[in-house]
Design a protein around this motif. Sequence first.
Motif, short mmCIF file in Angstrom:
data_model
loop_
_atom_site.label_atom_id
_atom_site.label_comp_id
_atom_site.label_asym_id
_atom_site.label_seq_id
_atom_site.Cartn_x
_atom_site.Cartn_y
_atom_site.Cartn_z
N GLU A 1 6.77 2.89 1.80
CA GLU A 1 6.16 2.82 3.13
C GLU A 1 6.73 1.65 3.93
N ASP A 2 6.80 0.50 3.27
CA ASP A 2 7.31 -0.68 3.99
C ASP A 2 8.81 -0.58 4.24
N ARG B 1 9.17 1.37 7.27
CA ARG B 1 8.76 0.55 8.40
C ARG B 1 9.89 -0.42 8.78
N THR C 1 3.02 5.83 7.44
CA THR C 1 1.85 6.15 6.61
C THR C 1 1.63 7.66 6.48
N LEU C 2 2.54 8.45 7.02
CA LEU C 2 2.40 9.91 7.00
C LEU C 2 1.99 10.45 5.64
#
Lengths: 288, 419
Positions: free
Chosen positions: A106-107, A110, A216-217
């Motif tokens: 996730e990060d 991002r 965050t999907l």
Amino acid sequence: MTQLVLFNVFNGLIIGAFYALMALGLSLILNLSSVINFAHGGFLALGAYLAFALTPYVGFWGALLLSPLLTAVVGVVVERVLIRRVYGRDPLYSLLLTFGLAFMLEDGLRAVWGPGTQPFSVPDWMQTPLSDEYFFLTGYRLFMVALAAVAVLLLFLLLSRTRIGMRIRAGTLDLETVSVLGVNVRALRTLNFGVGIFLAGLAGVLAAGMLGLQPTLGTDLIMPSFVAIIIGGLGSLPGTLLGGLLVGVASGVTAVFFPSATEAVIYVLMALVLLVRPRGLLGEEGRF
Amino acid sequence: MHPGKPILAGRRAVLVAATAGAAQVAAPFVRTARAAATVKIGMCDPATGTYAENGRNEVMGAQLAVDQINAKGGITGRKVELLVEDSTSADTGTAVQKTHKLIDRDHVDFLLGNVNSAMALALGQIANKAGILHVVTGGHTDAVTGTDCHWNVFRVCNTTRMETNSVASTLANKYGKRWYFLTPDYAFGHTLQIGFETYLKAHGGTEVGAALTPLGATDFSSYLIQAQAARPEVIILLQAGQDAVNVIKQAVQFGLDKRFHLAGAQQELEVLNGLPPEARIGTWVFEWYWKQPNVPHVSDFVAAIRQRNHGKVPTARHWFGYVGAWTCALAANGANSLDAVKMAKFLQGYKLPPEVALMPNEPYYRQGDNQLMPTLYVGHAQSKGSDDPEDLFVVDQEVKGVDVALPVDQTGCKMKWPA
């Protein structure tokens, strides 16, 4: 009212097909390797972002094909480098590892694409509803169901008709014996993990067409898939398929009567199944 | 027999007493040491989760303000430092813990944040106990400057009631008074819906239905099926952030924008940017917009943020953070003190200078509830801008905050100043 309920049942089946696709990938990995892959949502989001990045070069269709493959490649690398080390250990290790991986994925997304939502479009002709009355049947949703159905069909054919599939199924039942019989279990697990992640990537591309694309999907979509597996029964792929459809329909029908309880209802359903039939609807007895 | 127990208890008690004693002895020393050091602004905002982008943008705006404040001589002649902590998007416990760290360990002089309404309320309470000036950047629920108001808590962004009041009459007059609500099921959504319902009641409109959607819902199709079955004239979508992207994208895929008017209250550039062009539709309220050719200093601000933001324009979130940090400096320099009470008193009715306000109608902090009375921008989304890809909103009307806010005596705010 009847019409509304019917609408929602249909719609629930559409969404359910999507949950089933995600859950099948999870289930495959869980069955053969006993790893509860918490990072599945991360791989799903990775598939979606890869599709977003590839679309300008290869178009939607190219991205739909390439992105799950690339995601699977990443999955295979992760399996070889990290996941493999926790096979056969206390399940807590794999839980912690994949939990951490989920955050890293996730990060990572991002860091590369930023925290914002990215605009992801599907081809125009897919966006329009087929009729005013059945407005929820858009080209894209039907395509989603069709693709999910094809993917599921191919998966079942792979498992039932090919040698590799038979080995995977045999390994699910008794990995040690399969290993003793001379099957390369390491390669089998890697391949199986890759197929599972391929399904996650595919679900990711489909999700990006329907939802906003942000890191965050996957996290948002992963819980219904876990619930689908538990309802359907651990160890049973047809069960997972059924679980996914049930989750979709249950939450769709609930929206008619108690809109705020659409999420809660799937957990209630799970609790009921666990109480009445702890092994799940189609699960084998005594497996977990 | 438990030989170890009394000794252990005794040792622990001694340790606790010693630490407490040491802390007391050390406290004055820390304060004096601080007097010569930098002034610290603590910011607790989401860097991860659903609100990560909003939080990041608020922090970027605050950092720009801090750099400008330092270039202009700092706060009461001292250099300013921005300390940022990730509050997460949904875990209020973490936000509280991080805020305590900022206050107790880093000894910040000011507190900024949060995007999340529940966290904004929690932070306000902590800051109030610690007697620190707190500027709420982007949490909209009414209570922050209403029933839960504090003398030390100021808010830059609007109340939900201000947002609904500013757009309600446009919707009713242009598109009709039969409304259906899709409301996210938490404080922010509830207060927005109440705001619209109050307007409908007062103006003879009809609420044809409402559905509460769970926060973080991904599939909105069943709610949209319900909404269209009720045959409203306007479907009011009150979701924010990722939920807003999902619900608008799906409503447009279903063609509902062609059969009903889609609208809502608060809308943000972050959301419009995340939507595919065909889904950038509807009537909304923006709390700040980057394209205001006739307002002084806006173009400088846009240029400064573009430099830090990979060429992208500032959103209302950047502006919240920017105004929040500047408010700290203006209050301290105006009161010529870092005493929170003196600064809070100074801010009562204080008008923001134009280079910080960046909007028409001289926004000011209202006396009595500490709520900023800014300008609200009512308008509609557009699929793409004529000269800039991020020009995705057309302002149809500028509304004065004070005209749409509840009067102080109706907000439920009972301010208690320290003796």
